[in-house]
Design an enzyme around this catalytic site. Structure first.
Site, PDB file in Angstrom:
ATOM      1  N   SER A   1       0.861  -1.180   0.000  1.00  0.00           N
ATOM      2  CA  SER A   1       0.000   0.000   0.000  1.00  0.00           C
ATOM      3  C   SER A   1       0.900   1.233   0.000  1.00  0.00           C
ATOM      4  O   SER A   1       2.102   1.123   0.279  1.00  0.00           O
ATOM      5  CB  SER A   1      -0.880   0.003   1.256  1.00  0.00           C
ATOM      6  OG  SER A   1      -1.495   1.262   1.477  1.00  0.00           O
TER       7      SER A   1
ATOM      8  N   TYR B   1      -2.173  -1.218  10.289  1.00  0.00           N
ATOM      9  CA  TYR B   1      -2.125  -1.352   8.828  1.00  0.00           C
ATOM     10  C   TYR B   1      -0.747  -0.974   8.298  1.00  0.00           C
ATOM     11  O   TYR B   1      -0.194  -1.669   7.440  1.00  0.00           O
ATOM     12  CB  TYR B   1      -3.206  -0.462   8.219  1.00  0.00           C
ATOM     13  CG  TYR B   1      -3.507  -0.726   6.760  1.00  0.00           C
ATOM     14  CD1 TYR B   1      -4.151  -1.893   6.367  1.00  0.00           C
ATOM     15  CD2 TYR B   1      -3.169   0.204   5.776  1.00  0.00           C
ATOM     16  CE1 TYR B   1      -4.448  -2.131   5.034  1.00  0.00           C
ATOM     17  CE2 TYR B   1      -3.455  -0.027   4.442  1.00  0.00           C
ATOM     18  CZ  TYR B   1      -4.101  -1.194   4.078  1.00  0.00           C
ATOM     19  OH  TYR B   1      -4.387  -1.424   2.755  1.00  0.00           O
TER      20      TYR B   1
END
Length: 276
Positions: free
Chosen positions: A142, A155
């Site tokens: 990401s 995350y």
């Protein structure tokens, strides 16, 4: 898209979003596709779309955190298609909450899916990819694997770990002269349901966070994301940045060094919904 005809590709998290778009684009490009997800309804929809375009498909419910099942699944895919050329470790979940109010179990859950799921998939399929003589590992990190954001410690941790794991793997495959290419993917804001499906720490307004992401951050369609990813795979890119936002942020981080933290902290305080 050129370069995928006759290949066997495995896509996790194929029930929606980037995973679904990747599976469809691979099928259109002549690949046979093994798709999996814990979302069986979404998975069935992807399977039907692949069958509608005549793509060979194997569809299975798979929880990427279940290592022993993943190992068996890899053998099943190899037995079904006769070979495996590519794996797209895409399955992931999101969680928002400041560290001091986030229970250990929620951090562990994100790491189990977003990091260990990638490790499980890579390790399970790597022997088959090597045996194919033309393998490729594609792991989805990401932009949050490039820089950290307040409220996203879990995350961030998983996506940074995916980046380090995958970049190390690429170098190892080169040194060992194994016929396996390796690509790390860093999507920016993609128009998927990940924010709406995310969980949060107690007291954090999940609906406001999801609306903020969907209206302010999500800019790239899953279909466009899949095209960018597959173009990078075809060109054997070490790193694929998905979306103009990802490219701009990557440059910003490179130029600013650790100074980006001061800038993002200021912006988060003004524009992001609270994460505590």
């Amino acid at each position: 898209m050129q370069g995928f005809a006759g290949k066997v590709a495995v896509v996790t998290g194929a029930g929606s979003g980037i995973g679904q778009a990747l599976a469809i684009e691979l099928g259109r490009s002549g690949a046979s596709v093994a798709i999996s997800d814990v979302d069986t309804e979404g998975l069935a929809a992807t399977e039907q779309r692949l069958k509608a375009i005549g793509a060979p498909v194997k569809s299975d419910r798979l929880d990427v955190t279940e290592r022993e099942r993943f190992l068996l699944y890899a053998d099943e895919v190899k037995d079904h298609f006769g070979k495996v050329n590519q794996i797209y470790n895409n399955a992931g979940i999101a969680f928002t909450g400041d560290i001091d109010i986030t229970p250990f179990k929620d951090i562990e859950r994100v790491m189990d899916v977003d990091y260990w799921g990638v490790v499980n998939g890579t390790k399970a399929f790597l022997p088959h990819l090597i045996a194919s003589g033309d393998g490729h590992v594609i792991n989805i990190s990401s932009v949050f694997g490039l820089f950290a954001v307040p409220g996203q410690a879990a995350y961030n941790s998983a996506k940074f770990a995916v980046r380090g794991f995958t970049e190390a793997l690429r170098q190892e495959m080169i040194l060992a002269k194994h016929p396996v290419k390796v690509t790390t993917v860093h999507p920016g804001g993609i128009k998927t349901a990940i924010a709406r499906n995310a969980t949060t720490a107690e007291g954090v307004d999940q609906a406001s966070l999801a609306e903020w992401f969907d209206t302010k951050m999500a800019r790239t369609s899953p279909e466009r994301a899949a095209q960018i990813i597959l173009d990078g795979v075809a060109k054997n890119r070490a790193r694929v940045l998905v979306g103009a936002d990802a490219k701009i942020l990557d440059i910003f981080i490179r130029v600013s060094g650790s100074g980006y933290q001061r800038v993002l902290t200021g912006l988060a305080g003004k524009f992001m919904p609270p994460t505590h």
